[in-house]
Every structure is written in structure tokens, then in C-alpha cells.
Write an enzyme that holds these catalytic residues in place. Structure first.
Site, PDB file in Angstrom:
ATOM      1  N   LYS A   1       8.785   6.937 -29.867  1.00 46.14           N
ATOM      2  CA  LYS A   1       8.691   5.549 -29.740  1.00 46.14           C
ATOM      3  C   LYS A   1       7.829   5.296 -30.945  1.00 46.14           C
ATOM      4  O   LYS A   1       8.192   3.843 -31.523  1.00 46.14           O
ATOM      5  CB  LYS A   1       7.794   5.388 -28.547  1.00 46.14           C
ATOM      6  CG  LYS A   1       7.026   3.847 -28.665  1.00 46.14           C
ATOM      7  CD  LYS A   1       6.098   3.860 -27.460  1.00 46.14           C
ATOM      8  CE  LYS A   1       4.920   4.353 -27.590  1.00 46.14           C
ATOM      9  NZ  LYS A   1       3.750   3.498 -28.154  1.00 46.14           N
ATOM     10  N   ASN A   2       6.763   5.860 -31.420  1.00 45.58           N
ATOM     11  CA  ASN A   2       6.189   5.296 -32.578  1.00 45.58           C
ATOM     12  C   ASN A   2       6.709   5.405 -34.093  1.00 45.58           C
ATOM     13  O   ASN A   2       6.192   5.114 -35.043  1.00 45.58           O
ATOM     14  CB  ASN A   2       4.586   5.858 -32.563  1.00 45.58           C
ATOM     15  CG  ASN A   2       3.863   5.567 -31.377  1.00 45.58           C
ATOM     16  OD1 ASN A   2       4.196   4.663 -30.732  1.00 45.58           O
ATOM     17  ND2 ASN A   2       3.031   6.221 -30.888  1.00 45.58           N
TER      18      ASN A   2
ATOM     19  N   CYS B   1      -7.019  -4.327 -25.922  1.00 41.34           N
ATOM     20  CA  CYS B   1      -6.265  -3.444 -25.527  1.00 41.34           C
ATOM     21  C   CYS B   1      -7.272  -2.218 -24.736  1.00 41.34           C
ATOM     22  O   CYS B   1      -8.399  -2.246 -25.266  1.00 41.34           O
ATOM     23  CB  CYS B   1      -5.613  -2.519 -26.864  1.00 41.34           C
ATOM     24  SG  CYS B   1      -4.973  -0.966 -26.271  1.00 41.34           S
TER      25      CYS B   1
ATOM     26  N   ARG C   1      -8.529  -2.996 -31.582  1.00 40.19           N
ATOM     27  CA  ARG C   1      -7.486  -2.682 -31.966  1.00 40.19           C
ATOM     28  C   ARG C   1      -7.491  -3.467 -33.396  1.00 40.19           C
ATOM     29  O   ARG C   1      -6.501  -4.167 -33.713  1.00 40.19           O
ATOM     30  CB  ARG C   1      -6.224  -2.962 -31.390  1.00 40.19           C
ATOM     31  CG  ARG C   1      -6.133  -1.893 -30.206  1.00 40.19           C
ATOM     32  CD  ARG C   1      -6.250  -0.455 -30.265  1.00 40.19           C
ATOM     33  NE  ARG C   1      -4.952   0.007 -30.994  1.00 40.19           N
ATOM     34  CZ  ARG C   1      -3.851   0.365 -30.343  1.00 40.19           C
ATOM     35  NH1 ARG C   1      -3.780   0.268 -29.228  1.00 40.19           N
ATOM     36  NH2 ARG C   1      -2.776   0.671 -31.085  1.00 40.19           N
TER      37      ARG C   1
ATOM     38  N   LEU D   1      -7.763  -3.290 -41.880  1.00 41.17           N
ATOM     39  CA  LEU D   1      -7.311  -2.401 -43.142  1.00 41.17           C
ATOM     40  C   LEU D   1      -5.851  -3.184 -43.657  1.00 41.17           C
ATOM     41  O   LEU D   1      -5.501  -3.020 -44.759  1.00 41.17           O
ATOM     42  CB  LEU D   1      -7.228  -1.014 -42.781  1.00 41.17           C
ATOM     43  CG  LEU D   1      -8.500  -0.334 -42.143  1.00 41.17           C
ATOM     44  CD1 LEU D   1      -8.411   0.908 -41.815  1.00 41.17           C
ATOM     45  CD2 LEU D   1      -9.499  -0.469 -43.686  1.00 41.17           C
TER      46      LEU D   1
ATOM     47  N   ASP E   1      -3.208  10.911 -29.135  1.00 42.54           N
ATOM     48  CA  ASP E   1      -2.261  10.414 -28.220  1.00 42.54           C
ATOM     49  C   ASP E   1      -2.063  11.515 -27.091  1.00 42.54           C
ATOM     50  O   ASP E   1      -1.353  11.416 -25.946  1.00 42.54           O
ATOM     51  CB  ASP E   1      -1.069   9.733 -28.598  1.00 42.54           C
ATOM     52  CG  ASP E   1      -1.006   8.500 -29.229  1.00 42.54           C
ATOM     53  OD1 ASP E   1       0.062   8.164 -30.121  1.00 42.54           O
ATOM     54  OD2 ASP E   1      -1.869   7.795 -29.312  1.00 42.54           O
TER      55      ASP E   1
ATOM     56  N   ILE F   1     -10.980   8.708 -32.889  1.00 46.53           N
ATOM     57  CA  ILE F   1      -9.912   7.607 -33.411  1.00 46.53           C
ATOM     58  C   ILE F   1     -10.341   6.397 -32.466  1.00 46.53           C
ATOM     59  O   ILE F   1     -10.319   5.280 -32.803  1.00 46.53           O
ATOM     60  CB  ILE F   1      -8.252   8.071 -33.093  1.00 46.53           C
ATOM     61  CG1 ILE F   1      -8.161   9.493 -33.793  1.00 46.53           C
ATOM     62  CG2 ILE F   1      -7.652   7.002 -33.716  1.00 46.53           C
ATOM     63  CD1 ILE F   1      -8.457   9.551 -35.309  1.00 46.53           C
TER      64      ILE F   1
ATOM     65  N   ARG G   1       6.604   2.241 -20.762  1.00 47.79           N
ATOM     66  CA  ARG G   1       6.352   1.913 -22.126  1.00 47.79           C
ATOM     67  C   ARG G   1       6.717   2.911 -22.922  1.00 47.79           C
ATOM     68  O   ARG G   1       7.079   2.586 -24.118  1.00 47.79           O
ATOM     69  CB  ARG G   1       4.907   1.347 -22.531  1.00 47.79           C
ATOM     70  CG  ARG G   1       4.699   0.147 -21.930  1.00 47.79           C
ATOM     71  CD  ARG G   1       3.409  -0.668 -22.218  1.00 47.79           C
ATOM     72  NE  ARG G   1       3.578  -0.840 -23.737  1.00 47.79           N
ATOM     73  CZ  ARG G   1       2.737  -1.557 -24.426  1.00 47.79           C
ATOM     74  NH1 ARG G   1       1.580  -1.827 -24.028  1.00 47.79           N
ATOM     75  NH2 ARG G   1       2.754  -1.643 -25.709  1.00 47.79           N
TER      76      ARG G   1
HETATM   77  C1  EPZ Z   1      -0.740   4.027 -33.780  1.00 46.95           C
HETATM   78  O1  EPZ Z   1      -1.334   2.800 -33.460  1.00 46.95           O
HETATM   79  C2  EPZ Z   1       0.139   4.463 -32.495  1.00 46.95           C
HETATM   80  N1  EPZ Z   1       1.050   3.440 -32.151  1.00 46.95           N
HETATM   81  C3  EPZ Z   1      -1.031   4.793 -31.508  1.00 46.95           C
HETATM   82  O2  EPZ Z   1      -0.109   5.144 -30.406  1.00 46.95           O
HETATM   83  C4  EPZ Z   1      -1.784   5.941 -31.943  1.00 46.95           C
HETATM   84  O3  EPZ Z   1      -2.824   6.156 -30.927  1.00 46.95           O
HETATM   85  C5  EPZ Z   1      -2.630   5.403 -33.418  1.00 46.95           C
HETATM   86  O4  EPZ Z   1      -1.446   5.101 -34.267  1.00 46.95           O
HETATM   87  C6  EPZ Z   1      -3.184   6.621 -33.847  1.00 46.95           C
HETATM   88  O5  EPZ Z   1      -2.587   7.905 -34.083  1.00 46.95           O
HETATM   89  C7  EPZ Z   1       2.043   3.129 -32.942  1.00 46.95           C
HETATM   90  O6  EPZ Z   1       2.403   3.959 -33.903  1.00 46.95           O
HETATM   91  C8  EPZ Z   1       2.946   2.131 -32.266  1.00 46.95           C
HETATM   92  P1  EPZ Z   1      -4.204   3.254 -36.340  1.00 46.95           P
HETATM   93  P2  EPZ Z   1      -2.069   2.213 -34.744  1.00 46.95           P
HETATM   94  O7  EPZ Z   1      -4.050   2.187 -37.191  1.00 46.95           O
HETATM   95  O8  EPZ Z   1      -1.313   2.383 -36.263  1.00 46.95           O
HETATM   96  C9  EPZ Z   1      -8.784   1.767 -36.643  1.00 46.95           C
HETATM   97  C10 EPZ Z   1       0.451   5.335 -28.006  1.00 46.95           C
HETATM   98  O9  EPZ Z   1      -0.174   5.668 -27.116  1.00 46.95           O
HETATM   99  N2  EPZ Z   1      -8.094   0.652 -37.199  1.00 46.95           N
HETATM  100  O10 EPZ Z   1      -3.583   4.526 -36.949  1.00 46.95           O
HETATM  101  O11 EPZ Z   1      -2.461   0.876 -34.335  1.00 46.95           O
HETATM  102  C11 EPZ Z   1      -8.426   1.747 -35.070  1.00 46.95           C
HETATM  103  O12 EPZ Z   1      -9.112   1.061 -34.455  1.00 46.95           O
HETATM  104  C12 EPZ Z   1      -0.157   4.499 -29.153  1.00 46.95           C
HETATM  105  O13 EPZ Z   1       1.538   5.660 -28.330  1.00 46.95           O
HETATM  106  C13 EPZ Z   1      -8.889  -0.159 -38.072  1.00 46.95           C
HETATM  107  O14 EPZ Z   1     -10.543   0.246 -38.014  1.00 46.95           O
HETATM  108  O15 EPZ Z   1      -3.381   3.155 -35.035  1.00 46.95           O
HETATM  109  C14 EPZ Z   1      -8.413   3.471 -34.905  1.00 46.95           C
HETATM  110  O16 EPZ Z   1      -9.576   3.606 -34.558  1.00 46.95           O
HETATM  111  C15 EPZ Z   1      -1.562   4.053 -28.691  1.00 46.95           C
HETATM  112  N3  EPZ Z   1      -8.612  -1.291 -38.795  1.00 46.95           N
HETATM  113  C16 EPZ Z   1      -7.829   4.006 -36.071  1.00 46.95           C
HETATM  114  O17 EPZ Z   1      -8.102   3.110 -37.001  1.00 46.95           O
HETATM  115  C17 EPZ Z   1      -7.476  -1.262 -38.980  1.00 46.95           C
HETATM  116  O18 EPZ Z   1      -6.935  -2.339 -39.630  1.00 46.95           O
HETATM  117  C18 EPZ Z   1      -6.545   4.340 -36.125  1.00 46.95           C
HETATM  118  O19 EPZ Z   1      -5.625   3.276 -36.021  1.00 46.95           O
HETATM  119  C19 EPZ Z   1      -6.164  -0.416 -38.288  1.00 46.95           C
HETATM  120  C20 EPZ Z   1      -6.977   0.818 -37.420  1.00 46.95           C
END
Ligand code: EPZ
Length: 434
Positions: free
Chosen positions: A22-23, A116, A121, A125, A310, A332, A402
Site C-alpha cells: 500500500k505505502n 489522525c 501528522r 518538513l 507499522d 516515530i 484500508r
Molecule cells: C508513512 O507515513 C506511512 N504512510 C506510514 O504508514 C508510516 O507509519 C510512516 O511513513 C513512518 O514509516 C504511507 O506511506 C502512506 P513520516 P508518513 O512523514 O510519510 C514526523 C500505515 O500504517 N513528520 O515518515 O506520513 C511525523 O509526525 C501508515 O501504513 C514531521 O514532523 O510518515 C512522524 O513522527 C501509518 N514533519 C515522523 O516524522 C513532517 O513534515 C515520520 O513521519 C512529516 C513527518
């Protein structure tokens, strides 16, 4: 039907085919908007999130047609630049449309994603990175208004307080493929899903170096062409089934798995006493948990190649019935413990200390009515219910639909006693007080 009835105590036995990731598929669908030529995407899982993404890119003007089992053809000959709140609020991952819209159109208006249950979320960045590439950004009435007319390549540091950002990296890379100049992303995410996206972009004519590392260098090109791309297997689905074999003392063969994507989980499970072996063909593994006497382990979730957040909830389910004390720390998403109160309803002995779950293993969990809250918490409740004594009813299972293709069918084929039901079929003594 949005509940499942699970009668626990049956070991999972047999062979399961792992679906596409999915991701990986979600940003890959967005990447197809970077060209006006057709892109054929194969091994796409049949999930509600994928159906959401199809609706959103169709509303932006893309033509999306079925191209076979688990395959779609996307052609964005025309493209609009506005992704509305109505669309984005249903799926946060749609923020990764920003990159393709800026790359192709140099403008985008995308609603800020909603909240969420697993915690805040933010996309700060993403926006910091786009600004560094010269994008003018204005946030008004819940929308991010982006003018990319003066964008050009630059150096960007994309690390945040929780490490790298997966979709933030995807967003920046997609934009950078079509803006003039060289973009160098430091502290880029190197999750397998990001690698898969980059490989698809290269097949479309993008120039990307450092794929799989924390430093990505992208040289902008004038345009990209169509492609045919096969999505990688879903390492989180695979990890969930591996943990299912462990917690039910089952014996599973998983087809369509990349062991190299599961290093941190397999390392932890070895420490726990469970070995996962390649099973003949390169993408098949066998997990024999029949004689498992699991040892407690400590887990800390980290960006790839660390232990994936995850799989944190699913690991909690295994540790809940592992003798001894385990500590699972979430680096995370520190709030990602909505599964804990539900596991406690099943008899788990877990106490929270900040972003750590202190888990004292119990002999057996007992079946109970529980409530799914998010995708991976639902998976943890399924695993707990499969191992528990007695009957569980997992409610709001639209969460699990989902991210897990045909999960009840796959589990039933492995011997699980699991049935989809309507809420009103839940026994009265289970029904919440009205
Ligand atoms: C991806 O989300 C995945 N979703 C998530 O999977 C996964 O948990 C996550 O990566 C971490 O591996 C998809 O790929 C669709 P991040 P993403 O930006 O990209 C912080 C699932 O269950 N952050 O890597 O949104 C954030 O709050 C889902 O399949 C900022 O601070 O995650 C988090 O603490 C849930 N500022 C950390 O970084 C930003 O601008 C990692 O988030 C962006 C993120």
C-alpha cells in the site's frame, strides 16, 4: 459489515500470498501524474486507500482504467491543480500529490490533512523542502496554496525531530524530477517504498542518484514518459502474518516476500526465539512457530532500516503473551498506542511509561469485544484475538480494510475461525450500552 467474529486458539497453517505494498502504491499512483503518457501499475493491492487515491487523481483529471488483476493504467493527459478538503481529509497520504502537481504544473492547492488517531501528522518538513526549492507557499482557509513558478534545484535537509519523512521524501523527489537544476536531499527516507518509487521514476526517465541511501540527488529533466511498474510486496502485511504464525504457534509459508525488507523484524524475532527461513524460491519464506517458547524482547521503532513503527502494535500483541517483561518504545509516533487499552480488555498486562509500553506477558488472552482505532492497531487486535481463548468481536474493521487485502479470507484459508458480521449480530451481552 464492519465487525468480525474471531474464535481464537487455532494455529495459522498453510501458505499465504502477500499483496503489493500500500505505502509504495500510493505515492506511485501520484507519480503517474508527472507525465501525460500512460503508466501501467501492477501488483496493486485491492484496498480502500487505493480506491480513495484513484478517486482523487480522477478528480484532478487523470483517466484511470483497470489493466488486469491488481493492475491499473493511469493517464494524466489533462491535470487540474486543486485537491480539495473533501478528498484529502479521507486519506492523509494524498499530501503526496503536491510534488507531482508542482513538478508538472508548477502550482498546487492542496488541503491540509486532518488529524489522525496515531498522533499529529504535520507536513512542516514537506513545506520546508518545497520552500527551499523556491516554491512560494501560503496557508489559507485550511489549504496550502503553492506557486512553483520560480522553483529550481537546491540542497535540502529533510530530517525532523523523529528522523526522516517517508512521504516528505517522496514529495520532494517527485517535484525535483521536473524542475530545472540539481536537488540534493540530505536525511532522505530510505524505506523500501521510497526506493520503489524512485525506481519507477527512473523508468520514466528521471535522473536520480543515491537510491536506497539517505542522500538523494535528482537532476531535473524537461519531461517524463510513461512506464510499466510492478509494486513491491507489502513488508508490513508480511510482518503481520509472520507475527501471526508466532502468536498462534502456527506454521506458515509466505509467498511474494522480500526478506531484505524485513531485517529489523527478523532480527528481533530471532532474539525472541523464532527463526524465519527462506523456503526454496527467493521470494518465499517459512515461519514455523509450532514449538516456539518466545523470550521477551525490547523494541524501539526507528526509520528504516530500524524496526518499523507499522509493526509496533502487532509486536505488542505477541509480547502480551510472551512470559517475562518486554518494553516497546515508539520513537516515530509517540502516541501510537490506541491498541493498548483494547489489548488490556483481553487481559493483557501493559502499563504505559511515556512512549514506552511495559508489557508483562500473560499465559493467555481472553476473547472480548474490542474496537479498532487505526490500521495497524486493528491488525494487533486480530492477532490477539486469533491467539486468545474464546470469542472476540473486532468492531470498526473498515480501518483494517484500508491496508490489508482480503484479510479475513486470507486468515480463514489458513485455518482461522473468522467471519465478517453486521454490528447488530454481536451478542447482546457484547453490545455497547445504548
Ligand atoms: C508513512 O507515513 C506511512 N504512510 C506510514 O504508514 C508510516 O507509519 C510512516 O511513513 C513512518 O514509516 C504511507 O506511506 C502512506 P513520516 P508518513 O512523514 O510519510 C514526523 C500505515 O500504517 N513528520 O515518515 O506520513 C511525523 O509526525 C501508515 O501504513 C514531521 O514532523 O510518515 C512522524 O513522527 C501509518 N514533519 C515522523 O516524522 C513532517 O513534515 C515520520 O513521519 C512529516 C513527518
Amino acid at each position: 459489515m464492519d465487525v468480525v467474529q474471531i474464535r481464537g486458539g487455532k494455529p495459522l497453517r498453510g501458505t499465504v500470498a502477500i499483496s503489493g505494498a500500500k505505502n509504495a502504491a500510493l505515492p506511485i499512483f501520484a507519480a503517474a501524474l508527472l507525465t501525460d503518457e500512460p503508466c501501467v501499475i501492477e501488483n496493486v493491492p485491492d484496498l480502500s486507500d487505493i480506491r480513495f487515491m484513484i478517486k482523487i487523481i480522477e478528480s484532478l483529471g487523470a483517466e484511470v482504467v483497470k489493466a488486469g488483476d491488481n493492475a491499473w493504467q493511469i493517464r494524466a493527459a489533462e491535470l487540474d491543480h486543486v485537491a480539495t478538503y473533501e478528498q484529502v481529509r479521507k486519506m492523509r497520504a494524498s499530501v503526496c500529490l503536491m510534488g507531482p502537481l508542482l513538478g508538472r504544473l508548477r502550482k498546487a492547492v492542496v488541503s491540509l490533512p486532518g488529524g489522525c488517531v496515531i498522533g499529529p501528522r504535520p507536513i512542516d518538513l514537506h513545506l520546508k523542502g518545497f520552500k527551499k526549492l523556491g516554491c512560494a507557499i501560503d496557508i489559507k482557509e485550511g489549504y496550502v496554496q503553492m506557486d512553483g513558478s520560480r522553483m529550481k534545484g537546491s540542497d535540502v535537509f529533510l530530517g525532523g525531530r523523529h528522523g526522516s519523512t517517508v512521504l516528505g521524501t517522496a514529495n520532494l523527489v517527485m517535484a525535483a524530477t521536473l524542475i530545472p537544476g540539481i536537488t540534493r536531499i540530505d536525511s532522505a527516507a530510505c524505506e523500501p517504498e521510497v526506493v520503489d518509487l524512485c525506481r519507477m521514476l527512473v523508468s520514466m526517465g528521471a535522473r536520480i542518484d543515491g537510491i536506497g541511501s539517505h542522500i538523494l540527488t535528482i537532476e531535473g529533466v524537461k519531461q517524463l514518459h510513461g512506464c510499466t511498474h510492478r509494486v513491491i510486496p507489502d513488508r508490513i502485511e508480511a510482518g503481520t502474518f509472520i507475527l501471526g504464525a508466532a502468536v498462534t504457534r502456527g506454521d506458515l509459508t509466505l509467498e511474494g516476500v522480500r526478506m531484505e525488507h524485513l531485517g529489523a523484524l527478523l532480527d528481533k524475532l530471532e532474539e525472541c526465539g523464532l527463526s524465519v527461513a527462506r523456503n526454496g524460491s527467493p521470494d518465499s519464506v517459512r515461519v514455523d512457530g509450532r514449538d516456539l517458547r518466545p523470550a521477551p524482547v525490547d523494541v524501539i521503532t526507528l526509520p528504516h532500516p530500524g524496526f518499523p513503527t507499522d509493526l509496533q502494535a502487532q509486536m505488542c500483541a505477541l509480547m502480551a503473551v510472551t512470559p517475562g517483561i518486554s518494553v516497546i518504545t515508539e520513537k516515530i509516533y509517540p502516541h501510537r498506542f490506541m491498541h493498548v487499552p483494547e489489548l488490556q480488555r483481553m487481559g493483557a498486562d501493559i502499563s504505559m511509561e511515556g512512549a514506552s509500553a511495559i508489557i508483562k506477558g500473560v499465559d493467555k488472552l481472553s476473547g472480548a469485544p474490542v474496537m479498532a482505532s487505526d490500521l495497524r492497531a486493528s491488525a494487533a487486535l486480530f492477532l490477539a484475538a486469533l491467539a486468545a481463548e474464546g470469542e472476540s468481536w473486532v468492531q470498526r474493521i473498515y480501518h483494517i480494510d484500508r491496508g490489508y487485502e482480503k484479510i479475513d479470507e486470507k486468515l480463514r484459508a489458513l485455518g482461522a475461525d473468522i467471519t465478517r458480521k453486521n454490528q447488530e449480530e454481536m451478542p447482546a451481552h457484547f453490545l455497547p450500552e445504548t
